[in-house]
Design an enzyme around this catalytic site. Structure first.
Site, mmCIF file in Angstrom:
data_model
loop_
_atom_site.group_PDB
_atom_site.id
_atom_site.type_symbol
_atom_site.label_atom_id
_atom_site.label_comp_id
_atom_site.label_asym_id
_atom_site.label_seq_id
_atom_site.Cartn_x
_atom_site.Cartn_y
_atom_site.Cartn_z
ATOM 1 C CB SER A 136 -7.776 -54.428 2.114
ATOM 2 O OG SER A 136 -8.703 -55.462 2.364
ATOM 3 C CE1 TYR A 149 -10.185 -51.877 6.715
ATOM 4 C CE2 TYR A 149 -10.973 -53.740 5.423
ATOM 5 C CZ TYR A 149 -9.932 -53.037 6.005
ATOM 6 O OH TYR A 149 -8.636 -53.487 5.869
#
Ligand SMILES: NC(=O)c1ccc[n+]([C@@H]2O[C@H](COP(=O)([O-])OP(=O)(O)OC[C@H]3O[C@@H](n4cnc5c(N)ncnc54)[C@H](OP(=O)(O)O)[C@@H]3O)[C@@H](O)[C@H]2O)c1
Length: 219
Positions: A136, A149
């Site tokens: 990501s 995260y």
């Protein structure tokens, strides 16, 4: 042609990667915790003339990972692993429950490491094996209300870059960095206000599958 084991293949990006790779003629092994979405994707692939198999697998449980890898490799010659499964963890650090933090680290970090470690001896026996880790942009820079995260994705990036060196000439390892996608990933959080403005996972899957000979893919 590859036999591709995809984690989190019942929904979102994993599902779209499964559909695109199956259309290209590869055999797909769909995995995830819930059986129903895996069966749906399998039926879609088979209806389109492709080959797919499914196995439920909880990446946070090492014993389950070991059992399922043994069962899958007894039936199939897996040549390509796509570590796609992941969960979000959004909010200011002081507001995050320890269970949310643990789930994100267990799934995104330990799950990826456990499965890769268990499957690697099998992959190393194959011709031109591959691993792709879905990371990501959260694996590239810090973001507000995404500390855990982001930490999990930085960990996967470090793991991926290290394996690229450790397995050089033996296994091709690809790191993928993408921004937001409109998937069930955002269900149950208001971290993104309007997810309809995000890229579709189908569009991202098409870009990824057209560039998967590269060590890094940026979408
Ligand atoms: N959506 C975004 O904006 C975005 C952006 C950049 C990167 N990503 C990354 O893209 C990847 C795919 O996410 P997505 O957006 O497609 O979300 P998604 O639709 O929620 O997919 C995540 C998948 O992971 C599986 N999963 C979760 N926990 C698991 C576990 N313990 N064991 C096995 N499977 C598990 C889920 O299936 P089950 O619940 O059935 O297990 C689900 O199919 C993730 O790594 C995510 O971090 C997403």
């Amino acid at each position: 042609m590859h036999t591709i084991l995809i984690t989190g293949a019942g929904t979102g990006l994993g599902k779209e990667l499964a559909l695109v790779y199956a259309k290209k003629g590869h055999t797909i092994i769909l995995t995830g915790r819930k059986n129903a979405p895996l069966q749906e994707v399998k039926a879609m692939i088979v209806a389109d003339g492709g080959r797919a198999f499914s196995h439920t697998l909880d990446l946070t449980q090492l014993a389950d990972v070991q059992r399922k890898v043994a069962a899958i490799t007894e039936e199939h010659t897996v040549t390509y692993l796509i570590n796609n499964a992941g969960v979000g963890c959004f909010g200011s650090l002081t507001e995050l429950a320890s269970e949310e933090i643990e789930l994100a680290i267990q799934t995104n970090v330990l799950g990826t490491i456990y499965l890769t470690k268990e499957l690697l001896p099998h992959l190393l026996k194959q011709q031109q094996p591959k691993i792709m880790n879905i990371i990501s942009t959260a694996g590239q820079k810090g973001k507000v209300n995404e500390s855990v995260y982001v930490a999990s994705k930085f960990a996967v990036r470090g793991f991926t870059e290290s394996l690229q060196k450790e397995l050089e000439g033996k296994v091709m390892v690809t790191a993928t960095y993408m921004g937001g996608m409109d998937t069930p990933f955002w269900n149950g959080t208001d971290h993104i206000k309007d997810k309809s403005r995000l890229k579709s996972p189908k569009e991202v899957a098409e870009i990824i599958t057209s560039q998967d000979v590269l060590p890094e893919i940026h979408v």
